[in-house]
Design a protein around this motif. Structure first.
Motif, PDB file in Angstrom:
ATOM      1  N   GLN A   1    -103.742   7.710  47.083  1.00 40.82           N
ATOM      2  CA  GLN A   1    -103.885   7.413  48.418  1.00 40.82           C
ATOM      3  C   GLN A   1    -102.164   7.378  48.858  1.00 40.82           C
ATOM      4  O   GLN A   1    -101.987   8.065  49.755  1.00 40.82           O
ATOM      5  CB  GLN A   1    -104.537   5.995  48.878  1.00 40.82           C
ATOM      6  N   LEU A   2    -101.362   6.862  47.806  1.00 41.65           N
ATOM      7  CA  LEU A   2    -100.036   6.562  48.305  1.00 41.65           C
ATOM      8  C   LEU A   2     -99.462   8.047  48.363  1.00 41.65           C
ATOM      9  O   LEU A   2     -98.439   8.190  49.099  1.00 41.65           O
ATOM     10  CB  LEU A   2     -99.275   5.439  47.547  1.00 41.65           C
ATOM     11  N   GLY A   3     -99.712   8.787  47.414  1.00 40.83           N
ATOM     12  CA  GLY A   3     -98.974   9.997  47.314  1.00 40.83           C
ATOM     13  C   GLY A   3     -98.907  11.017  48.590  1.00 40.83           C
ATOM     14  O   GLY A   3     -97.677  11.082  49.294  1.00 40.83           O
ATOM     15  N   PRO A   4    -100.113  11.285  49.440  1.00 36.26           N
ATOM     16  CA  PRO A   4    -100.014  11.880  50.693  1.00 36.26           C
ATOM     17  C   PRO A   4     -99.254  11.250  51.582  1.00 36.26           C
ATOM     18  O   PRO A   4     -98.638  11.654  52.699  1.00 36.26           O
ATOM     19  CB  PRO A   4    -101.488  12.074  50.927  1.00 36.26           C
ATOM     20  N   MET A   5     -99.270   9.873  51.492  1.00 32.92           N
ATOM     21  CA  MET A   5     -98.501   9.228  52.359  1.00 32.92           C
ATOM     22  C   MET A   5     -96.957   9.376  52.452  1.00 32.92           C
ATOM     23  O   MET A   5     -96.389   9.088  53.460  1.00 32.92           O
ATOM     24  CB  MET A   5     -98.827   7.553  52.369  1.00 32.92           C
ATOM     25  N   VAL A   6     -96.581   9.720  51.451  1.00 28.66           N
ATOM     26  CA  VAL A   6     -94.985  10.010  50.991  1.00 28.66           C
ATOM     27  C   VAL A   6     -94.740  11.478  50.826  1.00 28.66           C
ATOM     28  O   VAL A   6     -93.634  11.765  50.383  1.00 28.66           O
ATOM     29  CB  VAL A   6     -94.483   9.173  50.231  1.00 28.66           C
ATOM     30  N   GLN A   7     -95.918  12.106  51.247  1.00 30.51           N
ATOM     31  CA  GLN A   7     -95.681  13.705  51.259  1.00 30.51           C
ATOM     32  C   GLN A   7     -95.401  14.312  49.548  1.00 30.51           C
ATOM     33  O   GLN A   7     -94.513  15.174  49.549  1.00 30.51           O
ATOM     34  CB  GLN A   7     -94.699  14.303  52.037  1.00 30.51           C
TER      35      GLN A   7
ATOM     36  N   PRO B   1    -101.259  13.725  45.031  1.00 29.25           N
ATOM     37  CA  PRO B   1    -101.806  12.654  44.460  1.00 29.25           C
ATOM     38  C   PRO B   1    -101.466  12.185  43.091  1.00 29.25           C
ATOM     39  O   PRO B   1    -101.429  11.014  42.856  1.00 29.25           O
ATOM     40  CB  PRO B   1    -103.226  12.958  44.595  1.00 29.25           C
ATOM     41  N   SER B   2    -101.080  12.989  42.158  1.00 27.41           N
ATOM     42  CA  SER B   2    -101.004  12.713  40.982  1.00 27.41           C
ATOM     43  C   SER B   2     -99.634  12.040  40.584  1.00 27.41           C
ATOM     44  O   SER B   2     -99.359  11.575  39.619  1.00 27.41           O
ATOM     45  CB  SER B   2    -101.179  13.813  39.910  1.00 27.41           C
ATOM     46  N   VAL B   3     -98.627  12.698  41.476  1.00 28.60           N
ATOM     47  CA  VAL B   3     -97.308  12.190  41.286  1.00 28.60           C
ATOM     48  C   VAL B   3     -96.929  10.735  41.107  1.00 28.60           C
ATOM     49  O   VAL B   3     -96.077  10.188  40.096  1.00 28.60           O
ATOM     50  CB  VAL B   3     -96.351  12.888  42.549  1.00 28.60           C
ATOM     51  N   ILE B   4     -97.608   9.915  41.918  1.00 31.08           N
ATOM     52  CA  ILE B   4     -97.142   8.512  41.902  1.00 31.08           C
ATOM     53  C   ILE B   4     -97.715   7.931  40.846  1.00 31.08           C
ATOM     54  O   ILE B   4     -96.946   7.195  40.103  1.00 31.08           O
ATOM     55  CB  ILE B   4     -98.012   7.691  43.236  1.00 31.08           C
TER      56      ILE B   4
ATOM     57  N   PHE C   1     -95.263  19.282  51.003  1.00 32.41           N
ATOM     58  CA  PHE C   1     -96.301  19.146  52.595  1.00 32.41           C
ATOM     59  C   PHE C   1     -97.482  19.932  52.023  1.00 32.41           C
ATOM     60  O   PHE C   1     -98.727  19.582  52.690  1.00 32.41           O
ATOM     61  CB  PHE C   1     -95.449  20.159  53.407  1.00 32.41           C
ATOM     62  N   VAL C   2     -97.499  20.948  51.249  1.00 33.10           N
ATOM     63  CA  VAL C   2     -98.744  21.658  50.798  1.00 33.10           C
ATOM     64  C   VAL C   2     -99.237  21.187  49.678  1.00 33.10           C
ATOM     65  O   VAL C   2    -100.651  21.366  49.291  1.00 33.10           O
ATOM     66  CB  VAL C   2     -98.567  23.021  50.748  1.00 33.10           C
ATOM     67  N   SER C   3     -98.926  20.640  48.845  1.00 32.90           N
ATOM     68  CA  SER C   3     -99.201  20.028  47.500  1.00 32.90           C
ATOM     69  C   SER C   3    -100.600  19.197  47.730  1.00 32.90           C
ATOM     70  O   SER C   3    -100.665  18.202  48.705  1.00 32.90           O
ATOM     71  CB  SER C   3     -98.467  19.289  46.742  1.00 32.90           C
ATOM     72  N   GLY C   4    -101.542  19.382  46.867  1.00 31.66           N
ATOM     73  CA  GLY C   4    -102.989  18.560  46.976  1.00 31.66           C
ATOM     74  C   GLY C   4    -103.936  18.936  47.907  1.00 31.66           C
ATOM     75  O   GLY C   4    -104.777  18.418  48.269  1.00 31.66           O
ATOM     76  N   ARG C   5    -103.558  20.025  48.892  1.00 32.05           N
ATOM     77  CA  ARG C   5    -104.309  20.522  50.000  1.00 32.05           C
ATOM     78  C   ARG C   5    -105.103  21.619  49.758  1.00 32.05           C
ATOM     79  O   ARG C   5    -104.586  22.417  48.575  1.00 32.05           O
ATOM     80  CB  ARG C   5    -103.565  20.907  51.388  1.00 32.05           C
ATOM     81  N   GLN C   6    -106.002  21.873  50.231  1.00 38.52           N
ATOM     82  CA  GLN C   6    -106.624  23.218  50.165  1.00 38.52           C
ATOM     83  C   GLN C   6    -106.132  24.391  51.034  1.00 38.52           C
ATOM     84  O   GLN C   6    -105.838  24.030  52.167  1.00 38.52           O
ATOM     85  CB  GLN C   6    -108.201  23.472  50.672  1.00 38.52           C
TER      86      GLN C   6
ATOM     87  N   THR D   1    -102.076  11.856  63.139  1.00 38.15           N
ATOM     88  CA  THR D   1    -101.664  11.933  61.596  1.00 38.15           C
ATOM     89  C   THR D   1    -100.070  12.264  61.518  1.00 38.15           C
ATOM     90  O   THR D   1     -99.744  13.422  61.527  1.00 38.15           O
ATOM     91  CB  THR D   1    -102.383  13.254  61.271  1.00 38.15           C
ATOM     92  N   HIS D   2     -99.623  10.985  61.573  1.00 40.57           N
ATOM     93  CA  HIS D   2     -97.930  10.791  61.720  1.00 40.57           C
ATOM     94  C   HIS D   2     -97.328  11.272  60.584  1.00 40.57           C
ATOM     95  O   HIS D   2     -96.350  12.130  60.662  1.00 40.57           O
ATOM     96  CB  HIS D   2     -97.579   9.703  62.199  1.00 40.57           C
ATOM     97  N   ASP D   3     -97.861  11.235  59.221  1.00 40.93           N
ATOM     98  CA  ASP D   3     -97.185  11.813  58.099  1.00 40.93           C
ATOM     99  C   ASP D   3     -97.174  13.267  58.359  1.00 40.93           C
ATOM    100  O   ASP D   3     -95.944  14.008  58.060  1.00 40.93           O
ATOM    101  CB  ASP D   3     -97.810  11.307  56.983  1.00 40.93           C
TER     102      ASP D   3
END
Length: 466
Positions: free
Chosen positions: A36-42, A45-48, A127-132, A239-241
Motif C-alpha cells: 500500500q505504501l508503494g503507490p503512495m510514494v509513486q 508495490p514491491s519496491v518498499i 508513475f506508471v509502475s504497478g498499473r495496467q 487522488t492527490h498522489d
C-alpha cells in the motif's frame, strides 16, 4: 490473507539498517502494508519490501517522499545521507528497480538527454509502475457508445509506435482538450478520472519512444499539456498522489521543451493543490517559482499565478499579503491581451479571475472578520459569467457565495443561492464541490430556528449521499 512479514537483520549492513528503519516508521501507521505504501510514494508495490529487506538502494528523492508520507520528521532523509552517500550514481536503484522502458534515452532540445540516470525518468517510471497500461483505447472500450461520443477521445494504438510522429502529438493534444472539457463540465471523478488516468499512462509510455529531433519540443509540450489537465482532474477527484505525479511530469516536460507558458501552468496547478490540502506555504512557493522570469509570461498567466499567491496568503490568514497579491493579480489581469495567450489559457477570463480572487478574500472574511463586500461581488461576477461548459466552477463559486452570505448576510438569500448551487453540484463528480457543500451545510446549521435552512441541509445530505 497477507503473509507474516519476515524478520529483518538491521545489524547485517547499513543498507539493511535503513530498511529496518523504514519498516519501523511504516508500521507506526497502523495496518499500512508495504504494497500500500508503494503507490503512495509513486513506486511499484514491491519496491518498499525490497528496500526494507536491503535488496535495493533507496534514492534520496524517495527517502524524502517517505518522510512526508510517514510523517517521520526527516529521519529517513537524514539516514539516507549516512547510508547511501553515492546512491544517486547507481543505475539499479529502488526507483528504477530493474529493466524499465524508461531506461531508453530521450533526446530533448538543447542537447539534454533524459536517460536511466536522470531523476526525471525515474519519476516517469514510478508513475506508471504497478498499473495496467491500457492507454486511451482501454478507456474507450470500457465506455458505452453515448459516453464515447460525448467525450470524443481519440483511440490510441494498442502498441507503442516505432517513433513519435505528428499523429501521436495530435492525439495528445486532442485528448488533453477532451479531458479539460469533460473535467470542467462533469467534474474529475467517475469515467473522467478513468479516462484521465489511462491517457496519462499512455503518454508516459510514449516518452520511452524515439522522437525525431524536429518534433521533440512539440511532443514534450503535448505531454506537458496532458499532464496539466490530468493533474487537475485527479486533484478534483482527491487522488492527490496521482495529481502531483501528473503535474511533476508536466513540469519536467515543459522545462525540457523550453515552454515557459506550460511551466507556469504546472506550478499554478501544484500551488492550488497544495493550498487546498492544507499546505499554503508550499503552495506559495510553487506559485512564486512559476513567476520566475515573469517577463516571459503573458499578463494573464501572471494574474493566474498571483491569484494562487493570494489564495495561499488567505489560508495563512495574512491580510496584508492577501490584499497585496489580489492587487497584483488585478493589475496583471487589467493588462491581459487574449490574443497573446496560448489557446489553452482561454479559460482564464473575467469570471475565472473574479472567482479565484474571491476565494482568497473569502478566507479573510471568515477567519479575520474582513468586509465581505469585495468577496461577494467577485463571486457574483464568477457565477454570472460561467456557462454550462464550466459548470463545476460555477457550482463552486455559487456554493462559496451562499456560504459567505449565510455567515455574514441574509440567510434567506443564502438558502436560495444554495439551492441553485445544488442544481449544479448534483450533476457533478467533484470532491471539491462536495466539500464546499458540506461547509455550507455546517454554516446553515447555525440557523436552527429556520425551517428553510433545515430543508437546505436535508437536500445537501441527500445530494452527498448519492
Amino acid at each position: 490473507m497477507p503473509q507474516p512479514e519476515k524478520d529483518l537483520t538491521p545489524d547485517a549492513s547499513p543498507q539493511q539498517w535503513f530498511g529496518a528503519e523504514l519498516r519501523y516508521w511504516r508500521k507506526r501507521r497502523s495496518g499500512l502494508r508495504a504494497a500500500q505504501l508503494g503507490p503512495m510514494v509513486q513506486v511499484s508495490p514491491s519496491v518498499i519490501s525490497k528496500i526494507e529487506k536491503g535488496a535495493y538502494r533507496c534514492r534520496r528523492e524517495l527517502a524524502m517522499r517517505l518522510d512526508d508520507t510517514l510523517a517521520t520528521g526527516g529521519v529517513l532523509s537524514r539516514a539516507w545521507g549516512m547510508v547511501f552517500t553515492d546512491a544517486d550514481k547507481l543505475v539499479h536503484d529502488a526507483d528504477l528497480c530493474g529493466a524499465s522502458p524508461f531506461e531508453r534515452r530521450i533526446q530533448t532540445p538543447g542537447g539534454r538527454v533524459l536517460g536511466s540516470r536522470d531523476p526525471s525518468i525515474a519519476r516517469f517510471a514510478n508513475f506508471v509502475s504497478g498499473r495496467q497500461r491500457h492507454g486511451a483505447a482501454g478507456v474507450r472500450g470500457a465506455l458505452p457508445v453515448k459516453s464515447q461520443t460525448s467525450l470524443d477521445v481519440p483511440t490510441a494504438p494498442p502498441d507503442l509506435p516505432n517513433k513519435i510522429s505528428l499523429r501521436e502529438i495530435e492525439q495528445l493534444r486532442h485528448t488533453a482538450d477532451a479531458i479539460h472539457l469533460s473535467d470542467n463540465s462533469h467534474g474529475g471523478g467517475g469515467l473522467v478520472w478513468v479516462m484521465a488516468r489511462d491517457a496519462m499512462d499512455w503518454a508516459v509510455r510514449l516518452l520511452s519512444v524515439n522522437c525525431p529531433e524536429h518534433l521533440q519540443s512539440e511532443f514534450l509540450a503535448a505531454v506537458a499539456r496532458l499532464g496539466i489537465v490530468v493533474g487537475a482532474s485527479h486533484f478534483d477527484a482527491y487522488t492527490h498522489d496521482d495529481a502531483r505525479a501528473a503535474f511533476r511530469i508536466a513540469s519536467e516536460c515543459a522545462t525540457a521543451a523550453g515552454d515557459w507558458h506550460l511551466r507556469a501552468k504546472t506550478y499554478s496547478g501544484l500551488a492550488r493543490q497544495a493550498i487546498w490540502i492544507g499546505d499554503p506555504d508550499a503552495g506559495l512557493t510553487y506559485a512564486e517559482t512559476g513567476l520566475v522570469r515573469s517577463e516571459r509570461l503573458t499578463a494573464t498567466e501572471r494574474a493566474m499565478l498571483h491569484t494562487a499567491r493570494a489564495r495561499a496568503y488567505g489560508k495563512m490568514n495574512d491580510v496584508a499579503g492577501t490584499l497585496t497579491a489580489v492587487g497584483q493579480a488585478d493589475d496583471a489581469f487589467a493588462q491581459s491581451k487574449p490574443a497573446e495567450d496560448p489557446p489553452w489559457m482561454a479559460y482564464y477570463d473575467d469570471s475565472q479571475h473574479a472567482g479565484d480572487t474571491a476565494h482568497a478574500l473569502f478566507d479573510l472574511v471568515m477567519q479575520r472578520g474582513q468586509d465581505p463586500g469585495q468577496a461577494q461581488q467577485r463571486f457574483e461576477t464568477a457565477v454570472a459569467g460561467h456557462g454550462e461548459a464550466f459548470k463545476r466552477s460555477r457550482a463552486i463559486s455559487r456554493t462559496k457565495l451562499a456560504s459567505l452570505i449565510m455567515a455574514k448576510g441574509d440567510p434567506v438569500q443564502a438558502i436560495s443561492i444554495g439551492h441553485e448551487a445544488l442544481d449544479d453540484v448534483g450533476r457533478l463528480t467533484s470532491r471539491r464541490a462536495a466539500d464546499d457543500l458540506r461547509e455550507l451545510g455546517r454554516l446553515s446549521g447555525r440557523h436552527v430556528e429556520s425551517e428553510k435552512a433545515l430543508q437546505l441541509r436535508q437536500r445537501i445530505r441527500a445530494t452527498l449521499a448519492v
